[in-house]
Design a protein around this motif. Structure first.
Motif, short mmCIF file in Angstrom:
data_model
loop_
_atom_site.label_atom_id
_atom_site.label_comp_id
_atom_site.label_asym_id
_atom_site.label_seq_id
_atom_site.Cartn_x
_atom_site.Cartn_y
_atom_site.Cartn_z
N LEU A 155 18.97 64.44 -4.93
CA LEU A 155 18.92 65.85 -4.99
C LEU A 155 20.63 66.68 -4.86
O LEU A 155 21.33 67.01 -5.73
CB LEU A 155 18.64 67.18 -4.83
CG LEU A 155 17.02 67.05 -4.94
CD1 LEU A 155 16.29 67.67 -3.85
CD2 LEU A 155 16.18 67.24 -6.35
N ARG A 156 21.22 65.84 -4.21
CA ARG A 156 23.18 65.78 -4.26
C ARG A 156 23.42 66.79 -3.70
O ARG A 156 23.77 67.52 -4.72
CB ARG A 156 23.64 64.92 -5.87
CG ARG A 156 23.22 63.50 -6.03
CD ARG A 156 23.49 62.78 -6.82
NE ARG A 156 24.80 62.00 -5.95
CZ ARG A 156 24.62 61.18 -5.66
NH1 ARG A 156 23.93 60.87 -4.79
NH2 ARG A 156 25.45 60.88 -5.29
N ILE A 157 23.86 67.32 -2.85
CA ILE A 157 24.02 68.80 -2.37
C ILE A 157 25.61 68.78 -1.68
O ILE A 157 26.16 67.20 -1.19
CB ILE A 157 23.19 68.90 -1.00
CG1 ILE A 157 22.06 69.96 -1.29
CG2 ILE A 157 24.52 69.94 0.00
CD1 ILE A 157 21.58 69.52 0.19
N PRO A 158 26.57 68.55 -2.78
CA PRO A 158 27.92 68.62 -2.31
C PRO A 158 28.40 68.89 -0.94
O PRO A 158 27.72 69.20 -0.39
CB PRO A 158 28.70 69.46 -3.12
CG PRO A 158 27.73 70.07 -4.33
CD PRO A 158 26.04 70.00 -3.78
N GLY A 159 28.98 68.22 0.00
CA GLY A 159 29.55 67.88 1.15
C GLY A 159 28.57 66.72 2.06
O GLY A 159 28.94 67.17 3.24
N MET A 160 27.77 66.61 1.43
CA MET A 160 26.51 66.14 1.96
C MET A 160 26.56 64.26 1.81
O MET A 160 27.06 63.85 0.77
CB MET A 160 25.04 66.76 2.42
CG MET A 160 25.06 67.97 3.26
SD MET A 160 25.94 68.33 5.04
CE MET A 160 25.81 69.62 5.20
N ILE A 161 26.07 63.50 3.20
CA ILE A 161 25.27 62.50 2.95
C ILE A 161 24.40 62.16 1.45
O ILE A 161 23.53 62.74 1.46
CB ILE A 161 24.88 61.38 3.54
CG1 ILE A 161 26.56 61.52 4.36
CG2 ILE A 161 24.95 59.87 2.93
CD1 ILE A 161 25.68 60.65 5.93
N ASN A 162 24.07 61.91 0.64
CA ASN A 162 23.67 61.88 -0.86
C ASN A 162 22.37 60.56 -1.44
O ASN A 162 21.50 61.37 -2.36
CB ASN A 162 23.98 62.41 -2.46
CG ASN A 162 24.99 63.76 -1.63
OD1 ASN A 162 25.94 63.75 -2.80
ND2 ASN A 162 23.74 64.79 -1.76
N ASP A 163 23.26 59.16 -0.64
CA ASP A 163 22.01 58.78 -0.94
C ASP A 163 21.48 57.72 0.27
O ASP A 163 21.98 57.67 1.69
CB ASP A 163 23.26 56.86 -1.36
CG ASP A 163 24.11 57.40 -2.84
OD1 ASP A 163 23.16 57.86 -3.71
OD2 ASP A 163 24.87 57.51 -2.46
N LEU A 164 19.98 57.78 -0.07
CA LEU A 164 19.35 57.31 1.37
C LEU A 164 19.52 56.04 1.70
O LEU A 164 19.97 55.01 0.41
CB LEU A 164 18.19 57.29 1.11
CG LEU A 164 16.87 56.92 1.35
CD1 LEU A 164 16.92 58.39 2.02
CD2 LEU A 164 15.51 56.40 1.28
#
Length: 301
Positions: free
Chosen positions: A104-113
């Protein structure tokens, strides 16, 4: 219909947190196998186990807080707000791990499993987190839906100074690990992440969650204390839980000498890290020990 009390919600959270902590601290590879995750090797494995253990200590602290707040002698309002804090914290982890799991890609957070962690394992986590958050929400409602006192967010009363130091320390580590993990790695373990190989993705995720957990722990502490501003009993319980956690952490970082000897890692801030942890812990423990308390005579074990 079964009524979920605040006491039972804290007990449930205590048990689940302790289970996570046990796996992370003592059986990290078995825990990864249970999630059908990849088992690492070499220095990547060492670094993974190192940070997984720190996360385990954070989970153990959650168990300690709930272990004391679930008791009938704890203040009802503080217990209720502790449940609210639990619900908020586990709910945030649902969002954090949910965006990772479903891209879902939250900006500023790690987004890739991480490739080392199967999606099914993360979905299982989300279900567990949702149950914990739901149980604590029901416990909060049963306690009368108490709210933090927003005009008393700074600790007051007995042990206020140790609590302020503890909260600032938690915020320091939380902000660093969550928002500046690369800088922290360069300062505390320079060059090591480059040797981690395939475990890098997983370690960055764990480090981010250590930071988030530290921040949420500080927030829940502030919320719980503010429910009964200046209350000696609640201040005592929360301070004691952090002292327990810090002594475990001091034992954990004492292993750095063994790791340094076996791996050649430099740990340039080892002394600074020890002084900071030991200084806060010794001061808080001294202040706690100076309090005059009366122990009621209970039944023999």
């Amino acid at each position: 219909m079964v009524t979920v009390t605040a006491e039972n919600a804290c007990l449930f959270t205590q048990i689940v947190s302790l289970m996570f902590s046990t796996g992370m601290c003592f059986f990290p590879e078995k825990m990864m196998e249970a999630y059908k995750g990849e088992i690492f090797s070499g220095e990547g494995k060492t670094l993974f186990i190192y940070f997984f253990g720190i996360m385990g200590i954070m989970m153990a602290h959650g168990a300690m807080v709930n272990a004391t707040m679930r008791l009938p002698t704890a203040k009802k309002a503080a217990r209720g707000v502790c449940c609210l804090g639990n619900a908020v914290a586990w709910g945030f982890f649902i969002i954090l791990d949910g965006q990772l799991t479903f891209n879902l890609r939250i900006p500023g957070m790690i987004n890739d499993l991480p490739s080392a962690l199967p999606k099914d394992g993360m979905i299982a986590n989300l279900v567990i987190f949702a149950v914990i958050a739901g149980v604590n929400y029901l416990g909060w409602k049963e306690a009368g839906s108490p709210m933090p006192n927003t005009s008393s967010l700074v600790p007051s009363g007995i042990l206020a100074t140790p609590l302020k130091l503890i909260i600032v320390d938690a915020l320091f580590w939380g902000v660093g690990a969550c928002f500046a993990p690369s800088m922290m790695m360069d300062q505390y373990l320079p060059g090591v992440m480059g040797k981690a190989g395939k475990s890098q993705e997983m370690i960055w995720v764990i480090l981010e969650r250590i930071g988030v957990n530290s921040l949420l722990s500080a927030i829940t502490t502030i919320m719980t204390l503010s429910a009964v501003p200046g209350d000696a009993d609640t201040n005592y319980r929360i301070t004691r839980s952090y002292i327990y956690r810090n002594f475990i952490m001091l034992g954990f970082i004492s292993r750095d000498n063994v790791i340094k000897s076996c791996t050649g890692w430099s740990f340039p801030l080892q002394v600074t890290n020890f002084v900071q942890a030991m200084g806060i812990t010794f001061y808080a423990a001294s202040q706690l020990g100076a309090i005059g308390i009366t122990i009621k005579k209970g039944k023999s074990a």
